[in-house]
Design an enzyme around this catalytic site. Structure first.
Site, PDB file in Angstrom:
ATOM      1  N   LYS A  13       0.822  -1.225   0.000  1.00 13.87           N
ATOM      2  CA  LYS A  13       0.000   0.000   0.000  1.00 13.87           C
ATOM      3  C   LYS A  13       0.851   1.269   0.000  1.00 13.87           C
ATOM      4  CE  LYS A  13      -0.823   0.051   5.024  1.00 13.87           C
ATOM      5  NZ  LYS A  13       0.037  -1.103   5.327  1.00 13.87           N
ATOM      6  N   ARG A  88      -5.102   3.298  12.040  1.00 12.56           N
ATOM      7  CA  ARG A  88      -4.760   1.876  12.188  1.00 12.56           C
ATOM      8  C   ARG A  88      -5.807   1.128  13.005  1.00 12.56           C
ATOM      9  NH1 ARG A  88       0.694   0.320  11.111  1.00 12.56           N
ATOM     10  NH2 ARG A  88       2.009   2.107  10.664  1.00 12.56           N
ATOM     11  N   ARG A 127      12.422 -10.562   0.700  1.00 12.90           N
ATOM     12  CA  ARG A 127      13.036  -9.228   0.707  1.00 12.90           C
ATOM     13  C   ARG A 127      14.474  -9.294   1.222  1.00 12.90           C
ATOM     14  NH1 ARG A 127       8.965  -5.002   3.663  1.00 12.90           N
ATOM     15  NH2 ARG A 127       7.259  -5.002   2.182  1.00 12.90           N
ATOM     16  N   ARG A 160      16.010  -8.821   6.848  1.00 12.92           N
ATOM     17  CA  ARG A 160      15.813  -8.076   8.097  1.00 12.92           C
ATOM     18  C   ARG A 160      14.954  -8.878   9.073  1.00 12.92           C
ATOM     19  NH1 ARG A 160      14.025  -2.381   5.629  1.00 12.92           N
ATOM     20  NH2 ARG A 160      12.224  -3.699   5.314  1.00 12.92           N
ATOM     21  N   ARG A 171       3.100  -9.720  13.014  1.00 14.88           N
ATOM     22  CA  ARG A 171       2.595  -8.437  12.516  1.00 14.88           C
ATOM     23  C   ARG A 171       1.230  -8.607  11.848  1.00 14.88           C
ATOM     24  NH1 ARG A 171       7.197  -6.082   8.860  1.00 14.88           N
ATOM     25  NH2 ARG A 171       5.856  -4.259   8.735  1.00 14.88           N
TER      26      ARG A 171
END
Length: 214
Positions: A13, A88, A127, A160, A171
């Site tokens: 997003k 949020r 990633r 990471r 998350r």
């Protein structure tokens, strides 16, 4: 054109928000940027936010909403803005709606970039980031020219902590618990639009533009 971007962490997003902002010449507003700008400029709101952040605490909803409202009433937002990362939670959304009501404004669109959890775990697990210069890559879609080495500065690229599958799952759990209810909230307001975020980024962007320009 006032737009809220919704979607799980890793749904893309933020990338879409930047492209929308560029296309329509409106600001891309993230709470992180607002916090940093206010702290750097030593504003009253920034000082208050810093007190919480220095203690590792979340900035309270009311203060976050005040910072966002302060930002969206600046001159560059006269033609609209894209909110990324706020609201949020339902309390934040309700505070934003009430604050906008006070100045006779309302959001036009809440765009949900919809990606299944499994895709996000795979996407983020691929990633790689350079800790030296900040460049980011993906082992499938944006690989480095030399495996494990940053194209830009020649340092090592790493997975990471944030992108490890167990961290991503945590998350996503927080997202489903706190942020997913926003989809119902904005659907009830009649401004929710959803796009398939599993498509190529250009196709996702084209779908969003089609929605905004209907």
């Amino acid at each position: 054109m006032k737009i809220i971007m919704l979607g799980a962490p890793g749904a893309g997003k933020g990338t879409q928000a930047k492209q929308i902002a560029d296309k329509y010449s409106i600001p891309h507003i993230s709470t992180g940027d607002i916090f940093r700008a206010n702290i750097k400029n030593g504003t009253e709101l920034g000082k208050k936010a810093k007190q919480f952040m220095d203690q590792g605490l979340l900035v309270p909803d009311e203060l976050t909403c005040d910072l966002v409202m302060d930002r969206i009433q600046q001159d560059d937002c006269v033609n609209g803005f894209v909110l990324d990362g706020f609201p949020r939670t339902i309390p934040q959304a309700e505070a934003l709606t009430a604050a906008l009501d006070n100045i006779n404004q309302k959001m036009d669109f809440a765009v949900d970039v919809d990606v299944p959890d499994e895709n996000i775990v795979n996407r983020m697990g691929g990633r790689r980031a350079c800790l030296s210069c900040g460049a980011t890559y993906h082992i499938v879609s944006i690989p480095t020219k030399v495996e494990g080495i940053c194209d830009r500065c020649g340092s090592e690229v790493v997975l990471r902590e944030d992108d490890k599958p167990e961290t991503v799952q945590k998350r996503l759990s927080v997202y489903h618990e706190q942020t997913q209810p926003l989809i119902d909230y904005y659907n009830n307001q009649g401004i929710l639009k959803s796009v398939d975020g599993t498509q190529a980024m250009d196709k996702v962007f084209a779908d969003i533009i089609a929605i905004l320009e209907k």
